[in-house]
Enzyme design. Sequence first.
Site, short mmCIF file in Angstrom:
data_model
loop_
_atom_site.label_atom_id
_atom_site.label_comp_id
_atom_site.label_asym_id
_atom_site.label_seq_id
_atom_site.Cartn_x
_atom_site.Cartn_y
_atom_site.Cartn_z
N LYS A 79 -92.70 -45.53 -11.35
CA LYS A 79 -93.59 -44.48 -11.58
C LYS A 79 -94.86 -44.58 -12.40
O LYS A 79 -94.64 -45.19 -13.24
CB LYS A 79 -92.67 -43.22 -12.09
CG LYS A 79 -93.36 -41.75 -11.97
CD LYS A 79 -92.55 -40.70 -12.50
CE LYS A 79 -93.32 -39.37 -12.29
NZ LYS A 79 -92.52 -38.32 -12.78
N SER A 159 -92.17 -34.23 -9.68
CA SER A 159 -93.48 -34.86 -9.51
C SER A 159 -93.14 -36.53 -8.97
O SER A 159 -94.03 -36.93 -8.79
CB SER A 159 -93.79 -34.99 -10.98
OG SER A 159 -92.89 -35.26 -11.75
N SER A 183 -88.12 -33.23 -11.97
CA SER A 183 -88.85 -34.21 -11.29
C SER A 183 -88.09 -35.23 -10.69
O SER A 183 -88.95 -36.09 -9.93
CB SER A 183 -90.00 -34.33 -12.24
OG SER A 183 -91.18 -33.50 -12.06
N1 GLN Z 1 -92.14 -28.83 -11.38
C1 GLN Z 1 -92.08 -29.01 -12.98
C2 GLN Z 1 -93.41 -28.99 -13.32
O1 GLN Z 1 -94.32 -28.71 -12.71
C3 GLN Z 1 -91.23 -30.07 -13.45
C4 GLN Z 1 -92.03 -31.18 -13.52
C5 GLN Z 1 -91.26 -32.36 -14.08
O2 GLN Z 1 -90.23 -32.46 -14.09
N2 GLN Z 1 -92.13 -33.62 -14.49
O3 GLN Z 1 -93.49 -28.70 -14.85
#
Ligand code: GLN
Length: 494
Positions: A79, A159, A183
């Site tokens: 990532k 994400s 995410s």
């Molecule tokens: N969807 C959540 C956010 O936008 C979690 C994102 C994540 O876990 N990095 O904050």
Amino acid sequence: MTDLTKLSLAAARKGLIDKSFTSSELTGAYLGAIEKANPSLNAYVAVTGEQALGMAKASDAKLAQGQGGALEGIPLGIKDLFATKGVHTQAASHILDGFKPEYESSVTANLWRDGAVMLGKLNMDEFAMGSSNETSYYGNVINPFRATGSNANLVPGGSSGGSAAAVSAWLCAGATATDTGGSIRQPAAFTGTVGIKPTYGRCSRWGTVAFASSLDQAGPIARTVEDAALMLTSMAGFDVKDSTSVDVAVPDFAAAVERGVKGLTIGVPREYRQDGMPAEIEQLWRQGLDWLRAEGATVKDISLPHTKYALPAYYIVAPAEASSNLARYDGVKYGLRVTGKDITDMYELTRAAGFGREVKRRIMIGTYVLSAGYFDAYYVKAQKVRTLIKKDFEDAFQAGVDAILTPATPSAAFGIGDEAMANDPVKMYLNDIFTVTVNMAGLPGIAVPAGKDGQGLPLGLQLIGKPFDEETLFAAARVIERSADMDFSPKPWW
Ligand code: GLN
């Protein structure tokens, strides 16, 4: 030769050790697959082909002598949030343009120590903020899955959407990912892959671009439960460079995978039964409980009374920490610089040009909830709520529950540019309704594919465990994987 990219990580490892093929061949096969698929899927933002082949060659030399680490010669995707020395690391943001760190994150260093090969950097939502991979500066990642009979592109979740799409579409044997509110687990559920967010403190955060430091955790996305266990064993470990990393031994997670669930008590939280939850998800959840029961687990209704406050509290804590973490991107030290008439002007122009809309929204919310007049009303209150959420789980575990089963997401993958979500960020935030509690409490959670909806799209279940008891999660997830006994590979259209 069979298509090497289709092998599970565990099978590839065996093939390398048995000398059925070399890491150079395996790596070459993945690089070929990436070249063909990436223009359609947009999963990789940087491909490090030459480096990959170099690492593969070094692994082959070790393997030829019967040596090598636990992941020797296994090609992985990383990532874009993990610092990789001398290699593109931009958190999929414009503001980090051209940033190539001088250091390696601890998680990736652990993987290279164990012999893994880096194929490249994976697309993601900008600074890991999002649930659809639509906030990336590099554009959407496309889900390898499509609804039956449809050509419409779907989101891979976020994400870690690039990680999930790359694993699902056979563009790496496994991928690193991170999870602040869901995410790892949400994109895994949207792509028919397995993703585990380990206990907070299990993996070092050192060298991972920070979003919300008290919530961020690294973990793997893989095609099977066993593969995820193999990867986590290498990624995890105490690190003096991260003061929140916990000094506990890392078990051989793969050894726990076939342990079964006999004698375990599985909790079913009544608050996770959402109004308007699709019948298919409700049905899948029941099915999951039946599978666990059939293998000797006891199912118990539990209550986690503060669940409904988790998402609102998360959207105070996470933006607050993000606004502080992202203060460092000002055009001085990293990446983009837009020159202005003086230094303040330079800061402002750089941040205005460098951050996308969602990131700016989070910085504004975070700055607001931390501001003098509102700190107690919002931030302090949210931290108190967080303690109550954690206590809910502690009470359940104290009452004899070994793990908790819930759906992973409230829906299957949705369309790119879904209007309801584009117009209302809160709708997007609801994607994490089942996962965010786990980050607030610092617990481990795994998403495992368990079924498909009426349109043939994968659906996942989530298991939540006690702190540092990822082993039980792997064992229970394996029972679900085995019981579902379904092919979760996409039909290639790219
Ligand atoms: N969807 C959540 C956010 O936008 C979690 C994102 C994540 O876990 N990095 O904050």
